[in-house]
Motif scaffolding. Sequence first.
Motif, mmCIF file in Angstrom:
data_model
loop_
_atom_site.group_PDB
_atom_site.id
_atom_site.type_symbol
_atom_site.label_atom_id
_atom_site.label_comp_id
_atom_site.label_asym_id
_atom_site.label_seq_id
_atom_site.Cartn_x
_atom_site.Cartn_y
_atom_site.Cartn_z
ATOM 1 N N GLY A 159 0.798 -1.218 0.000
ATOM 2 C CA GLY A 159 0.000 0.000 0.000
ATOM 3 C C GLY A 159 0.831 1.268 0.000
ATOM 4 O O GLY A 159 0.377 2.323 0.461
ATOM 5 N N LEU A 160 2.051 1.204 -0.539
ATOM 6 C CA LEU A 160 2.898 2.393 -0.560
ATOM 7 C C LEU A 160 2.493 3.342 -1.675
ATOM 8 O O LEU A 160 1.975 2.928 -2.715
ATOM 9 N N GLU A 164 6.872 7.019 -1.872
ATOM 10 C CA GLU A 164 7.401 6.330 -0.693
ATOM 11 C C GLU A 164 8.286 5.159 -1.096
ATOM 12 O O GLU A 164 9.346 4.930 -0.494
ATOM 13 N N ALA A 165 7.863 4.419 -2.107
ATOM 14 C CA ALA A 165 8.665 3.286 -2.580
ATOM 15 C C ALA A 165 10.003 3.774 -3.132
ATOM 16 O O ALA A 165 11.055 3.163 -2.877
ATOM 17 N N LEU A 179 8.622 -2.267 7.374
ATOM 18 C CA LEU A 179 9.302 -1.052 6.943
ATOM 19 C C LEU A 179 8.777 0.127 7.751
ATOM 20 O O LEU A 179 7.584 0.214 8.032
ATOM 21 N N ARG A 180 9.674 1.047 8.093
ATOM 22 C CA ARG A 180 9.264 2.320 8.693
ATOM 23 C C ARG A 180 9.200 3.344 7.563
ATOM 24 O O ARG A 180 10.222 3.720 6.994
ATOM 25 N N ILE A 181 7.986 3.762 7.233
ATOM 26 C CA ILE A 181 7.757 4.648 6.094
ATOM 27 C C ILE A 181 7.401 6.048 6.586
ATOM 28 O O ILE A 181 6.573 6.214 7.487
ATOM 29 N N ALA A 253 -3.391 3.452 -8.252
ATOM 30 C CA ALA A 253 -4.531 2.539 -8.169
ATOM 31 C C ALA A 253 -4.136 1.240 -7.472
ATOM 32 O O ALA A 253 -4.988 0.566 -6.884
ATOM 33 N N LEU A 254 -2.865 0.876 -7.525
ATOM 34 C CA LEU A 254 -2.420 -0.328 -6.823
ATOM 35 C C LEU A 254 -2.510 -0.127 -5.316
ATOM 36 O O LEU A 254 -2.820 -1.058 -4.573
ATOM 37 N N ARG A 255 -2.237 1.076 -4.851
ATOM 38 C CA ARG A 255 -2.401 1.398 -3.422
ATOM 39 C C ARG A 255 -3.875 1.303 -3.034
ATOM 40 O O ARG A 255 -4.233 0.762 -1.991
#
Length: 306
Positions: A159-160, A164-165, A179-181, A253-255
């Motif tokens: 859900g990034l 962010e990725a 991961l710490r985002i 849209a993937l998020r």
Amino acid sequence: MSLLSPACRDALQHWLASQSALNGAAENTLTAYRGDVGEFLSFMTLHFGSPQGLGALQDITISDMRAWMAESRNSGTGARSLARKLSAVKSFYRWLAEREGFEPSAVLMARAPKFQKKLPRPLAAEAAKAVLDTVELQSQSDWVAARDVAVVTLLYGCGLRISEALRLQGKDAPIAAVLRITGKGGKERIVPVINAARGAVDRYLSLCPHSLDHNGPLFRGVRGGALNPRLIQGVMAKARAQLGLPATATPHALRHSFATHLLEAGGDLRAIQELLGHASLSTTQAYTAVNTAHLMEIYNRTHPKA
């Protein structure tokens, strides 16, 4: 902005600085705020016929607010954009009123125009999986294909946001179980990483020809620089064209798909809010509307009384 009095320019600049320091507003947000509030103050200058000091701003009436909103609509500003502008103006006025000691009720009482909120446009689970498979076919270079798959798998699997990725660094590799985002507004969240995403990143790392510095970008372009998000957008565009998916099948849209599919599987709305890094639960609740709309579509299509 040249129409503004020095006092107004200074107040706007101080407010923007406070938004950055206290609320962690991103640079893009600050740019939008500067434009929206500056446009409002410039209109008031022309509306009253002369540059307005801070004292004059305290006397703005609801009629003045309606005049600004009418002019904005007449100049082509849509209802959604005007609502955003009004929100920025109200935020500025709350700050200014507290600082100058006046009652900002005329500005705060102004009502935003109604508009139909756009629901997130997620992909069906089968379509999301097909996108991941098809992205790999878009490059003749094995390491570039592995890189693209790794990025889109992080978007769908964790859900990034794409930003962010692409902010992940060499020190984040190999990807841990969590991961710490750092998301919008500097808000931090902990995101679990599914095995498929960790495996996709590991494959990319094994094939990447560039040395990955500890504090350098994890995902690299062909020449070794930071990966440009437009390249992932382009890969997604090719994949959706081959799969016959709509233009809404973007990296973002993937998020949306990540959140919607978790909700459909019985995920808790509060937990999904935390995973996405939404400041407000109302933002996450849009996915309940998506889920309800999907259920109603099935109902209307299959119920014998429909």
